[in-house]
Design an enzyme around this catalytic site. Structure first.
Site, PDB file in Angstrom:
ATOM      1  N   ARG A   1       0.724  -1.367   0.223  1.00  0.00           N
ATOM      2  CA  ARG A   1       0.053   0.330  -0.108  1.00  0.00           C
ATOM      3  C   ARG A   1       0.801   1.256  -0.196  1.00  0.00           C
ATOM      4  O   ARG A   1       0.418   2.324  -0.225  1.00  0.00           O
ATOM      5  CB  ARG A   1      -0.447  -0.403   1.168  1.00  0.00           C
ATOM      6  CG  ARG A   1      -2.222  -0.616   1.072  1.00  0.00           C
ATOM      7  CD  ARG A   1      -3.125  -0.732   2.283  1.00  0.00           C
ATOM      8  NE  ARG A   1      -2.769  -1.367   3.532  1.00  0.00           N
ATOM      9  CZ  ARG A   1      -3.123  -1.247   4.227  1.00  0.00           C
ATOM     10  NH1 ARG A   1      -4.488  -0.863   4.491  1.00  0.00           N
ATOM     11  NH2 ARG A   1      -2.355  -1.797   5.182  1.00  0.00           N
TER      12      ARG A   1
ATOM     13  N   ASP B   1      -3.324  -1.498  -3.469  1.00  0.00           N
ATOM     14  CA  ASP B   1      -3.955  -1.363  -2.128  1.00  0.00           C
ATOM     15  C   ASP B   1      -4.795  -3.279  -2.543  1.00  0.00           C
ATOM     16  O   ASP B   1      -5.699  -3.333  -3.413  1.00  0.00           O
ATOM     17  CB  ASP B   1      -5.291  -0.984  -1.519  1.00  0.00           C
ATOM     18  CG  ASP B   1      -5.542  -1.388  -0.077  1.00  0.00           C
ATOM     19  OD1 ASP B   1      -5.778  -2.444   0.168  1.00  0.00           O
ATOM     20  OD2 ASP B   1      -6.453  -0.111  -0.098  1.00  0.00           O
TER      21      ASP B   1
ATOM     22  N   HIS C   1       7.550 -24.413   5.344  1.00  0.00           N
ATOM     23  CA  HIS C   1       9.395 -24.193   4.914  1.00  0.00           C
ATOM     24  C   HIS C   1      10.004 -25.268   5.804  1.00  0.00           C
ATOM     25  O   HIS C   1      11.357 -25.775   5.284  1.00  0.00           O
ATOM     26  CB  HIS C   1      10.033 -23.010   5.240  1.00  0.00           C
ATOM     27  CG  HIS C   1      10.553 -22.565   6.871  1.00  0.00           C
ATOM     28  ND1 HIS C   1       8.776 -22.485   8.080  1.00  0.00           N
ATOM     29  CD2 HIS C   1      11.839 -22.895   7.799  1.00  0.00           C
ATOM     30  CE1 HIS C   1       9.328 -22.451   9.511  1.00  0.00           C
ATOM     31  NE2 HIS C   1      10.636 -22.889   9.232  1.00  0.00           N
TER      32      HIS C   1
ATOM     33  N   HIS D   1       4.760 -28.444  10.744  1.00  0.00           N
ATOM     34  CA  HIS D   1       5.984 -28.065  11.186  1.00  0.00           C
ATOM     35  C   HIS D   1       5.859 -30.322  11.291  1.00  0.00           C
ATOM     36  O   HIS D   1       6.564 -30.815  10.478  1.00  0.00           O
ATOM     37  CB  HIS D   1       6.177 -27.942  11.822  1.00  0.00           C
ATOM     38  CG  HIS D   1       6.783 -26.224  11.092  1.00  0.00           C
ATOM     39  ND1 HIS D   1       6.809 -25.529   9.654  1.00  0.00           N
ATOM     40  CD2 HIS D   1       7.367 -24.960  11.834  1.00  0.00           C
ATOM     41  CE1 HIS D   1       6.881 -24.345   9.641  1.00  0.00           C
ATOM     42  NE2 HIS D   1       7.353 -24.052  10.684  1.00  0.00           N
TER      43      HIS D   1
HETATM   44  C1  BG6 Z   1       7.451 -20.773  12.174  1.00  0.00           C
HETATM   45  C2  BG6 Z   1       6.841 -20.480  13.596  1.00  0.00           C
HETATM   46  O1  BG6 Z   1       6.886 -20.910  11.272  1.00  0.00           O
HETATM   47  O2  BG6 Z   1       8.451 -21.462  12.715  1.00  0.00           O
HETATM   48  C3  BG6 Z   1       7.205 -19.434  14.659  1.00  0.00           C
HETATM   49  O3  BG6 Z   1       5.536 -19.476  13.292  1.00  0.00           O
HETATM   50  C4  BG6 Z   1       8.788 -21.243  14.582  1.00  0.00           C
HETATM   51  O4  BG6 Z   1       6.911 -19.323  15.691  1.00  0.00           O
HETATM   52  C5  BG6 Z   1      10.200 -20.768  13.123  1.00  0.00           C
HETATM   53  O5  BG6 Z   1      10.294 -19.603  15.412  1.00  0.00           O
HETATM   54  C6  BG6 Z   1      10.719 -21.727  13.309  1.00  0.00           C
HETATM   55  O6  BG6 Z   1      11.209 -22.540  12.472  1.00  0.00           O
HETATM   56  P1  BG6 Z   1      13.248 -22.219  12.326  1.00  0.00           P
HETATM   57  O7  BG6 Z   1      13.663 -22.860  10.682  1.00  0.00           O
HETATM   58  O8  BG6 Z   1      13.522 -21.915  12.693  1.00  0.00           O
HETATM   59  O9  BG6 Z   1      13.487 -23.221  13.122  1.00  0.00           O
END
Ligand code: BG6
Length: 482
Positions: free
Chosen positions: A46, A88, A172, A234
């Site tokens: 924005r 926006d 991730h 995760h």
């Molecule tokens: C994130 C969480 O997805 O992963 C965080 O939202 C967490 O709270 C993080 O700290 C941990 O990731 P990594 O790669 O540092 O183990």
């Protein structure tokens, strides 16, 4: 259309995720010359920024979050790709501005680095200007929604504009090299492949420990808690990778199919089991590396006396032929003594009993340190050399260390890996809509029972291994955290 003919669009370019993860990952890809020559990186927000303002912002972020020193050439190349689109996202008619910045016939990788309740707004805007066609991909951050029903609504809305094959849901952890390696470790070594089942394995322990606290993410975290922040995504992803059957082929369809099968077979914890199988905790004050730390509740400025958990430990059971009778003890928490992600596979002791007299028998253990100091070792028994008729055994470790074996190889960063996979259009390391569905359903069940029985988070000192109840979960079964 060639896979390398693409532009990146980052929604939420000014946000924390972009600064901490996306810009450094793009820089690293640039440094390795893995970005296509003509690719543009378009920040969207924005704020009324010029291209120059955006460049300055990216550089500042890199200075702060990139561990290595910025290389001048690499930065100049990256800088030349950067451009900014003042937009926006709630105002769909404005998406024409974005359309103007994108060349025809290019793949568009739209990264949604914003909260999931805004995803559908962007999708609508992209749709309005035909930016959702086959050449368009969207990358979504977790958590998607905060329950099964909210995630369902979000996924449904997105599904109106994008096909599943265009949707890349990021977790991730799936981009971490040591986690990807689990599949290869399991399926390419017959010693593990043939013993990866309830005939040989006694139980499994998974620990994802963080040293950091909530780092100022008060509002988000207090609404979310460790279970939704780490376990729903995760941890369940790691669990599926450890327990899935081998896929028929190594492709996204088959890999994700096997993972979904596991999620469908998770035992739904019953109300009567809730205290035996789950424990939650919240960090209080304490010390890590001699630094004094305050409690969670004093960090949460508005809502004192919050019961939000910063630690969770659950015994998980999988109701299928391979894993019946093998408990998975899992714990994850913040402000623990050190950062450490590890998996311990404890094998059954099925050796001939006549050898028992030689020493304290141990169960063989395969210990996989995912990070930091990535390493794997196998604990085994060996005879201590001597002429003595009375033989003694000693437990030892067969050791493999990444830093020793792969001296000249850096372990790639997970975002770097995932961005690259998205460029290649391979969804194997991304989460399918059904994975989101089944993991939320399983977590919702636990959270609903916690609410029903008013489960309290037990306080633990910062810098310790979590609440005492977490120990009880495993000790009750005659086992110990390793
Ligand atoms: C994130 C969480 O997805 O992963 C965080 O939202 C967490 O709270 C993080 O700290 C941990 O990731 P990594 O790669 O540092 O183990």
């Amino acid at each position: 259309m060639k896979n390398n003919n693409y532009d990146f669009v980052i929604f939420g370019a000014k946000g924390d995720l972009s600064r901490r993860k996306l810009f450094p990952a793009l820089y690293k890809l640039e440094n390795k010359k893995m970005l296509y020559k003509k690719t543009k990186i378009i920040g969207v927000g924005r704020i009324n920024w010029t291209k120059n303002d955006f460049s300055k912002f990216v550089k500042k972020s890199l200075k702060k979050f990139l561990i290595e020193k910025i290389n001048k050439n690499t930065w100049n190349n990256l800088k030349n790709r950067l451009t900014f689109c003042n937009l926006d996202i709630c105002d769909t008619k404005n998406f024409y501005k974005l359309k103007k910045k994108i060349k025809k016939n290019k793949i568009i990788i739209n990264y949604f680095a914003i909260p999931s309740n805004l995803y559908s707004k962007i999708c609508k805007g992209l749709y309005k200007f035909n930016l959702n066609l086959k050449n368009s991909r969207i990358v979504l951050e977790k958590p998607i929604g905060n329950s099964f029903s909210t995630s369902k609504k979000i996924n449904k809305k997105i599904g109106k504009y994008f096909e599943e094959s265009q949707i890349f849901r990021i977790d991730h952890y799936l981009g971490k090299d040591t986690i990807i390696n689990l599949l290869y470790l399991r399926f390419t070594n017959s010693i593990f492949y043939n013993n990866w089942n309830n005939k040989s394995i006694d139980h499994v322990q998974i620990t994802i420990a963080e040293k950091i606290g909530i780092e100022g993410r008060n509002e988000y975290f207090n609404k979310t808690g460790q279970t939704k922040d780490m376990f729903q995504n995760h941890i369940l992803q790691i669990l599926t990778i450890i327990t899935m059957k081998e896929p028929k082929k190594i492709n996204s369809k088959n890999i994700r199919k096997e993972k979904i099968k596991i999620l469908k077979k998770l035992h739904f914890i019953k109300e009567k089991e809730i205290h035996k199988k789950t424990a939650i905790g919240q960090y209080s004050y304490g010390k890590i590396n001699n630094i004094k730390l305050s409690s969670y509740n004093s960090e949460i400025l508005e809502k004192k006396n919050s019961n939000t958990e910063t630690f969770v430990s659950i015994r998980v059971d999988i109701k299928n032929k391979t894993w019946k009778g093998v408990p998975f003890y899992i714990r994850t928490g913040k402000r623990l003594p050190k950062k450490c992600s590890k998996i311990v596979i404890v094998f059954k002791n099925t050796t001939p009993k006549i050898f028992d007299k030689f020493s304290d028998f141990i169960n063989n253990k395969l210990v996989i340190y995912l990070e930091p100091n990535e390493r794997i070792y196998l604990k085994f028994l060996n005879k201590i050399p001597s002429l003595n008729k009375k033989c003694k055994l000693k437990s030892s470790k067969m050791y493999f260390k990444y830093s020793k074996t792969f001296k000249n190889k850096n372990i790639p960063d997970s975002y770097e890996k995932l961005l690259l996979e998205c460029i290649l259009g391979d969804q194997s390391l991304f989460v399918h809509v059904d994975e989101v569905k089944y993991s939320w359903k399983w977590i919702d069940n636990i959270i609903n029972i916690w609410k029903k029985v008013s489960k309290k988070s037990e306080l633990y000192l910062s810098g310790t291994w979590g609440p005492s109840l977490s120990k009880k979960i495993i000790e009750r079964d005659g086992r110990k955290w390793i």
